[in-house]
Enzyme design. Structure first.
Site: not given
Length: 301
Positions: A102-103
């Site tokens: 995930d970012r």
């Protein structure tokens, strides 16, 4: 000369053959805060270890997407360039991520250096031959100290094994728990959603925080999410039977516990929509091939 109206301008044009037009130069636009953060995140990419022809292990910093059409991503970064690609006759000019984070999550990622290596490593992920470990700090006292979270995600079975490392008193939350996590399945945002489901959301995770903590988090924002990928073990794509471990000892992992001492840190932007899960679970054959082709095109540029 300036004119107060269009009619005055037209009258002037009739009586003269010369027209001088002045165009004020616009001031250069300043870089947005978001762009500066993205560029800073790109600078945090570093190589942990690599094989000359098969794979590269890199650290993805928090705040940088693995891939996507907009903005800087790990896949677009020049830090993945392969300077010896021509010499070694590699099919890719860039190392290509074989999975995603995930970012908002930072940590170690496995990248392939050729189409053959990518296919082999994809198969390893698909058939669950790759083991990954994460480190997180969660709200409250997670008990029992070890176990398996089996809350379904989007109507599908999902499993996460966990083991508590320590409990720490907190002024904000009463208690916080440092916990090691091993995802057995690979659903979208699995760790974040599983921890929320048992009432112990990850510190700094605004998207999957518990409703009872929303107003508290807004009053005392955390500058990042306390989740980091610290270990990955995978079969070597050339030998297949030889396991390649890479642990947190090789990484410059931020001291998550130390960061909790400052509980009034700067605000962060709310997490954006993440990409679809790549080849971390069965049943995504068509999506995986489409993504593989797009990444191959980027790598071969």
């Amino acid at each position: 000369e300036t004119f107060s109206s269009r009619n005055n301008l037209f009258r002037h044009l009739k009586n003269t053959d010369e027209v001088h037009v002045r165009q004020d130069q616009a001031e250069p636009a300043q870089e947005s805060t978001k762009k500066r953060k993205t560029l800073a995140a790109d600078e945090g990419i570093c190589t942990v270890s690599e094989d000359a022809e098969w794979y590269r292990l890199v650290v993805k910093p928090q705040g940088l997407a693995t891939m996507g059409p907009k903005g800087m991503t790990l896949l677009k970064s020049d830090k993945l360039l392969l300077p010896d690609a021509i010499k070694l006759q590699l099919s890719y000019k860039k190392a290509v991520p074989c999975h995603r984070l995930d970012r908002a999550t930072g940590g170690i990622m496995l990248c392939s250096k050729s189409k053959l290596a990518e296919r082999i490593l994809y198969a390893c992920f698909r058939y669950k031959l790759v083991q990954k470990k994460y480190l997180a700090i969660v709200v409250g006292k997670l008990e029992p100290a070890e176990g398996i979270i089996d809350t379904p995600i989007s109507g599908k079975a999902a499993l996460t094994k966990y083991s508590v490392s320590s409990y720490t008193p907190s002024k904000q939350y009463g208690w916080i728990t440092t916990v090691e996590l091993w995802p057995i399945t690979g659903k979208n945002h699995q760790l974040r959603r599983h921890l929320q489901s048992v009432g112990h959301s990850i510190v700094g995770d605004k998207r999957y925080s518990m409703p009872t903590l929303w107003s508290h988090i807004v009053r005392t924002p955390i500058d990042s999410m306390f989740l980091w990928a610290v270990e990955i073990v995978f079969p070597h794509p050339q030998y297949c039977t030889e396991l390649v471990p890479s642990s947190a000892e090789e990484l410059d992992v931020p001291d998550l516990s130390a960061k909790m001492d400052d509980e009034n840190s700067s605000d962060d932007e709310e997490a954006e929509e993440e990409l679809e899960l790549l080849d971390q679970g069965a049943g995504h054959g068509e999506n995986s091939s489409a993504i593989g082709r797009s990444r191959a095109e980027v790598a071969a540029e």
